[in-house]
Scaffold this active site. Structure first.
Site, PDB file in Angstrom:
ATOM      1  N   GLU A 124       3.276  37.317   3.617  1.00  0.00           N
ATOM      2  CA  GLU A 124       4.408  36.556   4.146  1.00  0.00           C
ATOM      3  C   GLU A 124       5.552  36.375   3.162  1.00  0.00           C
ATOM      4  O   GLU A 124       5.940  35.245   2.834  1.00  0.00           O
ATOM      5  CB  GLU A 124       3.937  35.175   4.639  1.00  0.00           C
ATOM      6  CG  GLU A 124       2.938  35.254   5.769  1.00  0.00           C
ATOM      7  CD  GLU A 124       2.620  33.895   6.384  1.00  0.00           C
ATOM      8  OE1 GLU A 124       3.142  32.878   5.894  1.00  0.00           O
ATOM      9  OE2 GLU A 124       1.863  33.868   7.360  1.00  0.00           O
TER      10      GLU A 124
ATOM     11  N   GLU B 281      -3.674  37.070  10.375  1.00  0.00           N
ATOM     12  CA  GLU B 281      -3.818  35.615  10.476  1.00  0.00           C
ATOM     13  C   GLU B 281      -3.416  35.184  11.869  1.00  0.00           C
ATOM     14  O   GLU B 281      -2.362  35.579  12.362  1.00  0.00           O
ATOM     15  CB  GLU B 281      -2.894  34.868   9.501  1.00  0.00           C
ATOM     16  CG  GLU B 281      -3.371  34.786   8.098  1.00  0.00           C
ATOM     17  CD  GLU B 281      -2.470  33.933   7.215  1.00  0.00           C
ATOM     18  OE1 GLU B 281      -1.884  32.943   7.705  1.00  0.00           O
ATOM     19  OE2 GLU B 281      -2.357  34.271   6.025  1.00  0.00           O
TER      20      GLU B 281
END
Ligand code: FCB
Length: 460
Positions: free
Chosen positions: A186, A366
């Protein structure tokens, strides 16, 4: 309590109304079911065996984390990793995504590696493999060595060499046993919140944000080259958090488009397509050198997608560094216990957008639900709301697959309750409850549900 720290007898879930599992027929035969964690959020042992400080150790000292929580002990995974691997093995989890704590293996960020730190990941990887689970190693999940941050961190172009040297250490040590590598987790989130909004620094700065974006992209490209060259048969990607950026109000469309460029495109576009979105390109240009886009756009094998829920964006007040801010969620959307909108259709549209934009195999690395739970009178955690969330999101993924998205795996965040960054330990995302006073592990009902889903999907 058994040797693994589990309570006697697994928690079992009362039947859910409707179908217990989403339809899974559309999935590939070799579809991978996994779980994810990250080093700072679970390891603890922050001062053991020569580990250096990370920026998150320092941030915890600043008093800004809820309840003044720190990563000092976390889930004590550093000492209990065998128990944690047993939790996965017993439930048929096929792949485990974890990250290396850079300051554990290179306490000053570079220089001589710290042998006890490297040896910890040897033990961990060997135990994962011995359990028949595939290790997915992420190089960077936000715990930058403090020593490198002191030299400018991601705002310094030197970080490209620092990261490449670190990748070389990891490739040399673990490349015989690990084949799946992710470079960054991320990057849009840790640049926006760490640099753009000034969260981890005293002041936000547009310059720091844009330098950081470009240097991290270059560091990604350099690490891909090192891993490709040094690890035979490796399979490489990066992990991006993609969520629709929706206008919070009628006047916020421009702010939402602006946010989308940073949140969803600033990293995947140059990495996978060799170009920045135009609105960002003009900001990056001062830091760009000839040949940079080719250095960033190195071939990867897959797209790692993290997805939770859409963000609602509003125009920022005058004087804001970045031009957008986060607005209110609409009243008519159901929320998780931590207030995240439950919108599985946004997951489906995100998967289809990623498919159209990048045409790479997708691994969802995720997805999951945060809560504030405690065990019931029997000591069990019957998290039916998480089960319903997972069922709906996996169902949405499957309908994206049926509509053409090439999704090859799905990993739940997270194996364990853990240190949830600014929210500390109160917010729980785990399939396993952690009693932080005793470090007892209590598998939640959702973990049993996941076991059954994996079994059903594999036709076992
Ligand atoms: C993601 C992070 C992960 C965890 C989950 C809830 O954005 O990658 O570390 O905090 O959110």
């Amino acid at each position: 309590m058994g040797p693994s720290g589990e309570i006697g007898g697994p928690a079992t879930s009362p039947p859910l109304s409707g179908s217990a599992f989403p339809p899974i027929a559309a999935l590939r035969k070799d579809f991978v079911w996994g779980v994810s964690t990250s080093s700072f959020q679970i390891e603890g042992a922050s001062k053991e065996d020569g580990r250096g400080l990370s920026v998150w150790d320092s941030y915890c000292q600043s008093g800004k984390v809820a309840n003044h929580d720190t990563g000092d002990t976390a889930c004590d995974h550093y000492h209990r990793y065998r128990d944690d691997i047993a939790l996965m093995r017993r439930r048929g989890v096929q792949a485990y995504r974890f990250s290396i704590a850079w300051p554990r293996v290179l306490p000053m960020g570079g220089g001589t590696p710290n042998e006890p730190g490297l040896a910890f990941y040897d033990r961990l990887i060997d135990a994962i493999l011995a359990a028949g689970i595939e290790p997915w190693l992420c190089l960077y999940h936000w715990d930058l060595p403090q020593a490198l941050d002191d030299l400018g961190g991601w705002t310094s172009r030197d970080c490209v060499c620092w990261f490449a040297d670190y990748a070389a250490v990891i490739a040399a040590r673990y490349g015989d046993r690990v084949k799946r590598f992710a470079t960054f987790n991320e990057p849009s989130i840790f640049t926006l919140f760490g640099l753009g909004f000034g969260g981890k620094r005293a002041t936000a700065s547009v310059e720091a944000l844009h330098r950081g974006i470009h240097h991290i992209n270059l560091a990604h490209g350099a690490a891909v080259d090192i891993l490709r060259e040094r690890v035979a048969g490796c399979s490489i990607g990066a992990i991006h958090n993609c969520q629709p950026c929706l206008p919070a109000g009628p006047d916020d469309a421009a702010a939402a488009t602006w946010c989308d460029a940073y949140w969803n495109a600033a990293f995947p576009d140059p990495q996978c397509l060799g170009r920045y979105p135009e609105s960002i390109r003009v900001k990056i240009e001062p830091y760009m050198r000839a040949g940079d886009l080719a250095r960033i756009n190195r071939p990867v094998d897959w797209f790692g997608l993290n997805h939770y829920s859409p963000v609602f964006v509003k125009a920022a007040a005058a004087g804001s560094v970045i031009g957008f801010a986060f607005g209110d969620k609409p009243d008519n959307v159901p929320l998780t216990p931590i207030g995240a909108p439950i919108m599985p259709e946004a997951f489906k549209s995100t998967l289809l957008r990623v498919e159209r934009s990048y045409k790479l195999p997708i691994y969802v690395l995720e997805n999951g639900m945060g809560s504030y739970e405690t065990p019931d009178a029997n000591g069990a955690v019957i998290d039916n709301d998480r089960i319903a969330f997972l069922r709906d999101y996996i169902g949405a993924m499957n309908s994206a697959v049926a509509a053409g998205a090439d999704v090859r795996g799905y990993f739940i965040w997270s194996l364990l309750d853990n240190f949830e960054w600014d929210s500390g330990y109160a917010m729980r995302f785990g399939l396993t409850y952690i009693d932080y006073k005793t470090q007892r592990r209590i598998p939640k009902a959702s973990f049993e549900w996941y076991r059954n889903l994996i079994k059903a999907s594999r036709g076992a």
